[in-house]
Design a protein around this motif. Structure first.
Motif, mmCIF file in Angstrom:
data_model
loop_
_atom_site.group_PDB
_atom_site.id
_atom_site.type_symbol
_atom_site.label_atom_id
_atom_site.label_comp_id
_atom_site.label_asym_id
_atom_site.label_seq_id
_atom_site.Cartn_x
_atom_site.Cartn_y
_atom_site.Cartn_z
ATOM 1 N N VAL A 101 0.856 -1.179 0.000
ATOM 2 C CA VAL A 101 0.000 0.000 0.000
ATOM 3 C C VAL A 101 0.897 1.234 0.000
ATOM 4 O O VAL A 101 1.754 1.377 0.880
ATOM 5 C CB VAL A 101 -0.956 -0.004 1.209
ATOM 6 C CG1 VAL A 101 -1.792 1.260 1.238
ATOM 7 C CG2 VAL A 101 -1.844 -1.249 1.184
ATOM 8 N N PRO A 102 0.714 2.128 -0.976
ATOM 9 C CA PRO A 102 1.552 3.328 -1.058
ATOM 10 C C PRO A 102 1.373 4.256 0.142
ATOM 11 O O PRO A 102 0.299 4.293 0.751
ATOM 12 C CB PRO A 102 1.054 4.019 -2.335
ATOM 13 C CG PRO A 102 0.304 2.988 -3.081
ATOM 14 C CD PRO A 102 -0.241 2.040 -2.074
ATOM 15 N N GLU A 103 2.395 4.996 0.479
ATOM 16 C CA GLU A 103 2.339 5.919 1.605
ATOM 17 C C GLU A 103 1.351 7.059 1.381
ATOM 18 O O GLU A 103 0.962 7.731 2.322
ATOM 19 C CB GLU A 103 3.739 6.463 1.900
ATOM 20 C CG GLU A 103 4.634 5.403 2.495
ATOM 21 C CD GLU A 103 5.944 5.957 3.004
ATOM 22 O OE1 GLU A 103 5.996 7.134 3.416
ATOM 23 O OE2 GLU A 103 6.923 5.193 2.998
ATOM 24 N N THR A 104 0.927 7.272 0.150
ATOM 25 C CA THR A 104 -0.056 8.317 -0.152
ATOM 26 C C THR A 104 -1.448 7.949 0.352
ATOM 27 O O THR A 104 -2.309 8.805 0.465
ATOM 28 C CB THR A 104 -0.117 8.572 -1.663
ATOM 29 O OG1 THR A 104 -0.409 7.324 -2.327
ATOM 30 C CG2 THR A 104 1.178 9.142 -2.188
ATOM 31 N N ILE A 105 -1.664 6.675 0.661
ATOM 32 C CA ILE A 105 -2.964 6.221 1.145
ATOM 33 C C ILE A 105 -3.027 6.421 2.663
ATOM 34 O O ILE A 105 -2.154 5.964 3.396
ATOM 35 C CB ILE A 105 -3.198 4.733 0.787
ATOM 36 C CG1 ILE A 105 -3.209 4.537 -0.734
ATOM 37 C CG2 ILE A 105 -4.472 4.200 1.416
ATOM 38 C CD1 ILE A 105 -4.308 5.303 -1.454
#
Length: 181
Positions: free
Chosen positions: A167-171
């Motif tokens: 899961v990307p850190e932008t989420i």
């Protein structure tokens, strides 16, 4: 329009371009050899508010009749547009084995894939980050409830099977039922 391809029993594949803005009731009824279908939306119109279930274009009067109206031969459905998959859209489509969903989807409403018991492959035209932003209403809304393989697009715009999720850190939030199944 209505009944436009009714009883065209030899058609195996149908591709409807995104330029089509409505598909009539019974348009593909009786297309008993149909194996693959590409549609710009599910139901009668793009982001419609009524007749938003898949069986509508096959003559189903309600989603409960998807199982008797959608051809048993139809295995692959590719949806190229729209911003949601409505409640019960594919409910009881028991013979579909592969579904492709567009990156434009922002929500999948309740029981959208209920009883899609033959579904094995889900293709999503976005990334893990995009998928994390889709609002999924219930366990049977997520096409992965029955499916065994999820495919997403990589940086080369090619599908890869998702066997590991980062899961990307932008989420900042992962919604209910996001990776259910």
């Amino acid at each position: 329009g209505e009944y436009s391809f009714k009883d065209c029993k030899s058609i195996k594949k149908i591709i409807i371009p995104s330029s089509v803005t409505s598909i009539g009731y019974y348009a593909f009824s009786g297309c008993s050899s149909l194996e693959s279908m590409t549609v710009p939306f599910v139901g009668n119109t793009l982001n419609g508010t009524s007749s938003t279930y898949f069986g509508y274009i096959f003559g189903a009067s309600a989603y409960e009749y998807n199982d008797t109206n959608v051809p048993k031969s139809l295995k692959e459905v590719i949806v190229t547009g729209g911003n949601k998959i409505t409640s019960n859209a594919f409910a009881y489509c028991e013979n579909i084995t592969s579904i492709t969903l567009p990156k434009t989807i922002t929500s999948i409403e309740s029981s959208a894939f209920n009883q899609c018991t033959s579904l094995t492959d889900v293709y999503y035209n976005g990334t893990v980050e995009d998928w994390c932003k889709v609002v999924i209403a219930s366990s049977t809304s997520n096409p992965m409830y029955y499916a065994t393989s999820l495919y997403m697009k990589d940086s080369n715009d090619e599908y890869y099977e998702v066997t590991e999720i980062e899961v990307p850190e932008t989420i900042t939030s992962i919604g209910n039922y996001q990776f259910y199944g």
